[in-house]
Scaffold this motif. Sequence first.
Motif, PDB file in Angstrom:
ATOM      1  N   ASN A 323      -2.034  12.699  -8.546  1.00 47.61           N
ATOM      2  CA  ASN A 323      -0.812  11.981  -8.924  1.00 47.61           C
ATOM      3  C   ASN A 323      -1.049  10.492  -9.128  1.00 47.61           C
ATOM      4  OD1 ASN A 323       0.941  14.317  -8.763  1.00 47.61           O
ATOM      5  ND2 ASN A 323       0.720  14.173  -6.532  1.00 47.61           N
ATOM      6  N   GLY A 324      -2.271  10.137  -9.544  1.00 49.08           N
ATOM      7  CA  GLY A 324      -2.570   8.738  -9.819  1.00 49.08           C
ATOM      8  C   GLY A 324      -3.064   7.948  -8.637  1.00 49.08           C
ATOM      9  N   GLU A 325      -3.178   8.592  -7.449  1.00 51.24           N
ATOM     10  CA  GLU A 325      -3.753   7.896  -6.297  1.00 51.24           C
ATOM     11  C   GLU A 325      -5.225   7.580  -6.583  1.00 51.24           C
ATOM     12  OE1 GLU A 325      -1.224  11.331  -4.479  1.00 51.24           O
ATOM     13  OE2 GLU A 325      -2.525  11.007  -6.216  1.00 51.24           O
ATOM     14  N   LEU A 326      -5.707   6.528  -5.949  1.00 52.84           N
ATOM     15  CA  LEU A 326      -7.067   6.062  -6.207  1.00 52.84           C
ATOM     16  C   LEU A 326      -7.879   6.076  -4.916  1.00 52.84           C
ATOM     17  CD1 LEU A 326      -9.085   4.799  -8.246  1.00 52.84           C
ATOM     18  CD2 LEU A 326      -8.142   2.558  -7.638  1.00 52.84           C
ATOM     19  N   PHE A 327      -8.963   6.858  -4.910  1.00 53.29           N
ATOM     20  CA  PHE A 327      -9.909   6.815  -3.799  1.00 53.29           C
ATOM     21  C   PHE A 327     -10.748   5.549  -3.932  1.00 53.29           C
ATOM     22  CE2 PHE A 327      -9.282  11.467  -4.080  1.00 53.29           C
ATOM     23  CZ  PHE A 327      -8.975  11.742  -2.757  1.00 53.29           C
ATOM     24  N   LEU A 328     -10.967   4.870  -2.797  1.00 52.92           N
ATOM     25  CA  LEU A 328     -11.713   3.617  -2.787  1.00 52.92           C
ATOM     26  C   LEU A 328     -12.652   3.578  -1.592  1.00 52.92           C
ATOM     27  CD1 LEU A 328      -8.485   1.632  -3.382  1.00 52.92           C
ATOM     28  CD2 LEU A 328     -10.404   1.317  -4.929  1.00 52.92           C
ATOM     29  N   GLU A 329     -13.709   2.785  -1.720  1.00 54.03           N
ATOM     30  CA  GLU A 329     -14.556   2.469  -0.579  1.00 54.03           C
ATOM     31  C   GLU A 329     -14.095   1.128  -0.029  1.00 54.03           C
ATOM     32  OE1 GLU A 329     -19.151   1.230   0.277  1.00 54.03           O
ATOM     33  OE2 GLU A 329     -18.806   2.913  -1.098  1.00 54.03           O
ATOM     34  N   SER A 330     -13.786   1.091   1.257  1.00 52.29           N
ATOM     35  CA  SER A 330     -13.261  -0.128   1.848  1.00 52.29           C
ATOM     36  C   SER A 330     -14.395  -1.104   2.154  1.00 52.29           C
ATOM     37  CB  SER A 330     -12.492   0.188   3.130  1.00 52.29           C
ATOM     38  OG  SER A 330     -13.387   0.459   4.197  1.00 52.29           O
ATOM     39  N   SER A 331     -14.018  -2.330   2.492  1.00 50.01           N
ATOM     40  CA  SER A 331     -15.006  -3.338   2.867  1.00 50.01           C
ATOM     41  C   SER A 331     -15.673  -3.002   4.199  1.00 50.01           C
ATOM     42  CB  SER A 331     -14.345  -4.719   2.945  1.00 50.01           C
ATOM     43  OG  SER A 331     -13.204  -4.677   3.773  1.00 50.01           O
ATOM     44  N   ASP A 332     -15.096  -2.027   4.943  1.00 48.39           N
ATOM     45  CA  ASP A 332     -15.705  -1.530   6.180  1.00 48.39           C
ATOM     46  C   ASP A 332     -16.494  -0.252   5.946  1.00 48.39           C
ATOM     47  OD1 ASP A 332     -14.585  -3.600   7.721  1.00 48.39           O
ATOM     48  OD2 ASP A 332     -12.692  -2.488   7.906  1.00 48.39           O
ATOM     49  N   ASP A 333     -16.767   0.058   4.668  1.00 56.40           N
ATOM     50  CA  ASP A 333     -17.569   1.233   4.281  1.00 56.40           C
ATOM     51  C   ASP A 333     -16.886   2.543   4.677  1.00 56.40           C
ATOM     52  OD1 ASP A 333     -19.507  -0.677   3.538  1.00 56.40           O
ATOM     53  OD2 ASP A 333     -20.361  -0.642   5.552  1.00 56.40           O
ATOM     54  N   GLU A 334     -15.562   2.589   4.539  1.00 52.75           N
ATOM     55  CA  GLU A 334     -14.812   3.797   4.848  1.00 52.75           C
ATOM     56  C   GLU A 334     -14.054   4.268   3.609  1.00 52.75           C
ATOM     57  OE1 GLU A 334     -12.511   2.744   8.352  1.00 52.75           O
ATOM     58  OE2 GLU A 334     -14.116   3.587   9.598  1.00 52.75           O
ATOM     59  N   LEU A 335     -13.747   5.566   3.602  1.00 47.83           N
ATOM     60  CA  LEU A 335     -13.017   6.158   2.489  1.00 47.83           C
ATOM     61  C   LEU A 335     -11.522   5.943   2.693  1.00 47.83           C
ATOM     62  CD1 LEU A 335     -13.072   7.948  -0.090  1.00 47.83           C
ATOM     63  CD2 LEU A 335     -12.886   9.936   1.437  1.00 47.83           C
ATOM     64  N   VAL A 336     -10.870   5.322   1.703  1.00 45.24           N
ATOM     65  CA  VAL A 336      -9.425   5.080   1.774  1.00 45.24           C
ATOM     66  C   VAL A 336      -8.773   5.585   0.494  1.00 45.24           C
ATOM     67  CG1 VAL A 336      -9.666   3.084   3.309  1.00 45.24           C
ATOM     68  CG2 VAL A 336      -9.631   2.739   0.828  1.00 45.24           C
ATOM     69  N   LEU A 337      -7.469   5.822   0.578  1.00 48.05           N
ATOM     70  CA  LEU A 337      -6.690   6.305  -0.564  1.00 48.05           C
ATOM     71  C   LEU A 337      -5.524   5.354  -0.795  1.00 48.05           C
ATOM     72  CD1 LEU A 337      -6.391   8.719  -2.602  1.00 48.05           C
ATOM     73  CD2 LEU A 337      -4.722   9.661  -0.995  1.00 48.05           C
ATOM     74  N   PHE A 338      -5.427   4.846  -2.032  1.00 49.47           N
ATOM     75  CA  PHE A 338      -4.350   3.921  -2.391  1.00 49.47           C
ATOM     76  C   PHE A 338      -3.357   4.628  -3.297  1.00 49.47           C
ATOM     77  CE2 PHE A 338      -2.529   0.684  -5.271  1.00 49.47           C
ATOM     78  CZ  PHE A 338      -1.918  -0.126  -4.326  1.00 49.47           C
TER      79      PHE A 338
END
Length: 373
Positions: A323-338
Amino acid sequence: MQRLSKTRTELPEMLVLDILSKLHVESLIRFKCVCKSWSSSFQTPFFITQHHHSNLRNNNLNLLLQRCNGNTYLDLSYFSRLSTEKGQNFSLKQNIQLPFSEYFSHELTVQGPRNGILCLEFGDNICLWNPSTREYKILPQSPIQRPPSVSNINFGCVGFGYDSQTDDYKVLRFVDNSFSYYYDGVNIFSHVIQQVDLYSLKGNSWKEISDPGVNAHYATLFDIYVNGFYYWHATEASGYIILSFDMVNERFSTLPLPEFDEGFDISHHLELLNFNGLLGAIVYPREGTLKSFDILVMSGSWTKLFSIESVPGVERPLGFWKNGELFLESSDDELVLFDPSTRGLKNLGFHAYKGTMQIIAYAESLVPLNGRV
């Protein structure tokens, strides 16, 4: 009183197969033991296509997370399957032990899916893998002759695609043959001759095709395959371009990168990707952890579709979800979803060594590889 007779109603075979085509591969593998006709039907091109298209039509996607979890990128990559059921928040379903891991080391490159098939590459080793059936095939070494007196052979970029005309899966690989000339132990001159090898799964064979005369570069984030064409960043004498390869006609062509006021190679990353069936690009700043992302598509010319503004604490994009969400790598090297609609940023609880995470979304498939399980 007349006794009621019990009757059994049999469903038409095509209706049964249509119902079965909506099931998970794991169930279908178990059902092979029910009757011989089912087992045979599951192996037909018609059923394989119907099953895969049913998954695509219903947006039934699975998620794999590739990562290194140690203190260095030299550690062995591994895969985790994430739950995609509603309310599961992408929790860990299982870690996958690759049965062919002895062929691969760190910096494993993954391409795909193509009809549920993934291509894994490290150095001169290439493997096709169906994560649904767990079947895999290690490709034979290319027999293509290299130039005489070559000093060093480097296996470069790989492209993996599907030829819809011949129902064939193809792997293209650039090979750099380096020549060095020395005087009194000092390298005074070097040059490279590039070759291009093309593998056919249907023929289980390699052949050499014409070199496009430009230098292709590895995609650092996304698998860039759109409607039968594979794309790479590339350089030629005049600068940066996009190189494409048509998997049906087996021909190269080039097209321009999007134009910007500032050079993307200096202040911004520009990554190519498949965006809803079109060649796309996502542009974002190299520096800082408060990042904005511009999404463009090529439809005759490059057009900016939208922007995602000011996402805090992130390093790089990993891929879009349903649905247009974006998986990202955080500055703490963790998987996040925006989620752009709510601007919510959710930590999914997976950590990896910096820059080693990759998200792979695929629909289940029964496509055979004539390999091993």
